[in-house]
Design a protein around this motif. Structure first.
Motif, short mmCIF file in Angstrom:
data_model
loop_
_atom_site.label_atom_id
_atom_site.label_comp_id
_atom_site.label_asym_id
_atom_site.label_seq_id
_atom_site.Cartn_x
_atom_site.Cartn_y
_atom_site.Cartn_z
N HIS A 132 -0.39 -4.60 -0.51
CA HIS A 132 0.58 -5.39 0.24
C HIS A 132 0.04 -6.78 0.54
O HIS A 132 -1.16 -7.01 0.52
CB HIS A 132 0.90 -4.72 1.59
N THR A 133 0.99 -7.66 0.82
CA THR A 133 0.63 -8.94 1.41
C THR A 133 0.91 -8.79 2.90
O THR A 133 1.95 -8.25 3.29
CB THR A 133 1.47 -10.07 0.80
N HIS B 54 -3.61 -12.20 1.48
CA HIS B 54 -3.50 -11.47 0.22
C HIS B 54 -4.67 -10.54 -0.05
O HIS B 54 -4.63 -9.76 -0.98
CB HIS B 54 -3.37 -12.46 -0.95
N ASP B 55 -5.72 -10.65 0.75
CA ASP B 55 -6.95 -9.94 0.36
C ASP B 55 -7.37 -8.85 1.33
O ASP B 55 -8.49 -8.35 1.26
CB ASP B 55 -8.08 -10.95 0.13
N THR C 258 3.09 -7.03 -2.52
CA THR C 258 2.09 -8.03 -2.91
C THR C 258 2.76 -9.25 -3.52
O THR C 258 3.58 -9.12 -4.43
CB THR C 258 1.13 -7.43 -3.95
N VAL C 259 2.44 -10.43 -2.97
CA VAL C 259 3.07 -11.65 -3.44
C VAL C 259 2.33 -12.22 -4.64
O VAL C 259 2.93 -12.59 -5.64
CB VAL C 259 3.14 -12.70 -2.30
N LYS D 82 4.08 -6.11 6.76
CA LYS D 82 3.60 -5.79 5.41
C LYS D 82 4.73 -6.01 4.42
O LYS D 82 5.84 -5.52 4.63
CB LYS D 82 3.13 -4.33 5.34
N SER E 262 0.25 -15.95 4.99
CA SER E 262 0.20 -14.74 4.17
C SER E 262 -1.25 -14.41 3.87
O SER E 262 -2.03 -15.29 3.52
CB SER E 262 0.92 -14.97 2.84
#
Lengths: 96, 482
Positions: free
Chosen positions: B143-144, B137-138, A92-93, A89, B135
């Motif tokens: 977090h990613t 994202h959803d 957020t990118v 984790k 990665s």
């Protein structure tokens, strides 16, 4: 080569780091010192000397296409500062 | 004149192909799609300190295969480079790639241009590199999530010269690349799963202009038809921008499959500085002429070679041949049939017709097709011997062969489908029919040639549908013209 504030900020950005002004100044001093030290090397005439990239002269260090490495999911995630049962984790990118 | 007709598009494509090796490019953990996240890694893949990569020999072999298939110059001394950037799915902080010494330069992919003529799109370079992790994202709002199974999977990147002029040409180019990688067996070419990916560099300029316009890079087109759609959209967007007095910005845009448009990802001026430098952890790889020749000998089934064989040696049409070579396994199946029959045209018709229709209807791959090539050859023999007509063979007999192990001939016999090619008994039927319709015979003789259908129908009726229509037709004509 002179390390200035702009260069510090550019490198910081590429490394996803942030420096306050005082920290950036300290970093600038340190980097300039390191570069000055490395600059000593420029006193030697390297005209016609090929750059040294590899520590040995070997070529074609290849392996067969066979699976010999297996790391468990548990071990893979072991050192991650943040994880869930399956994933690493990270912050957020993508900005929404 | 339409405003867009004033412009010409200039397109270069970068295709990434994931190689179907068993292990990763620089470490010996498994290369496999769809596994549970983070179960296919090792300390090298995870970028742990002190680990050292070792090149997979298969990756060199596959890259050389691709180079030979497109006619590239293959480099003798290959070195690796580090491309540095910071992103969560790239644990080492750099991607191992080739910078100044790509393994292949030159060569071309052949497509049919907009004018229908053959057009060669030159390959700039092909180099070896590694994939990054994935990665997500959803899944988590804060977090990613990162899955490193894909990290270190071997890729080749195939870069074209900006010689593509339309979305249609781009579509064909990707289709050809996919066909090639599948033929030589180095990549499964599955765009939906991301094993083949395509980025497009697109600019427009006034027709006749020498200078290129400002280019935009479009990413995330996960199917060949999306490549076409994204390019169409982007060309139109750029033309409209320029026509309205605006300027195209040098940027990366992402294709949005939901609405068929592209959206800006980041401006190039803020782009990463990748600080390439030689990768000292991997020793150079020397590719000898001897090695290249050894690989070349294994590449006997390239689509182009098959096309030449089908058109020249088998005398098939351009159209039939192109359809046959679309898919490697279908082409191989056809080749297998031709080991047992010399009637290449009928073999091609059955493969491109009945067999493909059946596969499409049941969404099957040729590997799941139940009739062996030799049994298809027997079916062709039955047609050649005049025992069944083409249409009975490809509809009725073929359908039963799907569910039975009996030979085509046995099936035709059991069902009473063997046609009557016995001239004596057919002549008898013909005479009866002629005698039955004296007035029609007169009408025929006075020019109403269409009546031949009536006589044929009657003959077929008398023979209960088993008369060889070709022979019956000959006999009826002969009798009427007496």
């Amino acid at each position: 080569m002179e390390v200035n504030n702009k260069l510090i900020q550019d490198i910081a950005k590429l490394s996803k780091l942030k420096f306050e002004d005082s920290a950036a100044n300290k970093m600038k001093e340190d980097l300039n010192k390191i570069l000055a030290f490395v600059d000593k090397l420029n006193e030697i005439d390297t005209e016609g000397v090929a750059p040294l990239i590899y520590m040995s002269k070997e070529v074609n260090v290849l392996r067969a296409d066979e699976i010999t490495e297996e790391t468990s999911q548990k071990d893979a995630l072991k050192n991650a500062p943040q994880k869930d049962s399956d994933y690493f984790k990270v912050p957020t990118v993508l900005k929404k | 004149m339409n405003t867009s007709d004033k412009y010409e598009a200039v397109i270069g494509l970068e295709v990434h192909a994931q190689l179907t090796t068993k292990t990763k490019a620089y470490s010996s953990d498994e290369n496999i799609y769809g596994a549970t996240p983070n179960t296919k890694t090792c300390p090298i893949t995870l970028g742990h300190p002190g680990t050292l990569p070792v090149s997979n020999s298969k990756v060199i072999e596959y890259a050389v295969k691709m180079g030979i298939a497109v006619g590239s110059q293959i480099r003798e001394r290959n070195e690796y480079a580090r491309k540095n950037y910071f992103y969560a799915d790239l644990p080492k902080g750099y991607q191992i790639t080739q910078d100044t010494t790509p393994i292949c330069n030159g060569g071309f992919i052949e497509i049919k241009g907009e004018d229908g003529k053959e057009k060669q799109i030159e390959i700039t370079r092909i180099h070896m590199e590694e994939d990054a992790g994935k990665s997500i994202h959803d899944l988590d709002p804060f977090h990613t999530l990162v899955d490193l199974n894909r990290a270190g999977v071997p890729l080749i990147e195939i870069v074209s010269e900006p010689e593509i002029r339309s979305s249609g040409e781009a579509y064909q180019y990707v289709l050809e690349v996919r066909k090639l990688v599948r033929y030589i067996g180095i990549c499964d070419g599955n765009m939906e799963e991301g094993s083949l990916r395509c980025d497009a560099n697109i600019s427009v300029r006034l027709k006749g202009a020498e200078k290129f316009g400002i280019k935009v890079e479009v990413k995330n087109m996960n199917s060949i038809s999306n490549v076409k759609k994204a390019i169409e959209y982007e060309i139109e967007r750029q033309i409209e921008l320029i026509e309205n007095g605006g300027e195209v910005v040098h940027e990366t845009r992402s294709f949005n499959a939901a609405n068929g448009g592209t959206i800006s990802m980041r401006h190039k001026e803020e782009a990463n500085d990748y600080r390439f430098f030689p990768e000292p952890d991997l020793q150079p790889v020397i590719v000898t002429q001897e090695y290249i020749e050894k690989i070349r000998k294994t590449l006997t089934l390239l689509p182009k070679q098959l096309y030449i064989k089908f058109t020249n040696k088998f005398g098939l049409s351009d159209y039939d041949s192109i359809i046959l070579i679309e898919e490697k396994e279908i082409a191989l199946y056809f080749l297998e049939i031709t080991k047992h029959t010399k009637n290449y045209k009928t073999a091609a018709n059955i493969v491109n017709g009945a067999i493909k229709a059946h596969l499409n209807e049941f969404v099957k791959h040729i590997s799941e097709f139940s009739i062996s090539a030799i049994r298809i050859a027997e079916l062709i023999q039955l047609i050649d011997d005049g025992k069944v007509s083409n249409s009975v063979a490809t509809s009725k007999v073929f359908t039963q062969m799907l569910q039975s192990d009996l030979s085509a001939e046995e099936i035709a016999k059991n069902n009473n489908w063997i046609q009557d090619s016995d001239t004596d008994s057919l002549s008898e039927f013909v005479k009866q029919v002629i005698a039955k319709y004296p007035e029609k015979v007169e009408e025929y003789k006075s020019g109403k040639k269409g009546l031949i259908g009536l006589f044929m129908g009657e003959v077929m009726k008398l023979s209960r549908g088993k008369a060889d229509p070709k022979l019956a037709n000959q006999l009826v004509r002969a009798e009427l013209e007496k």
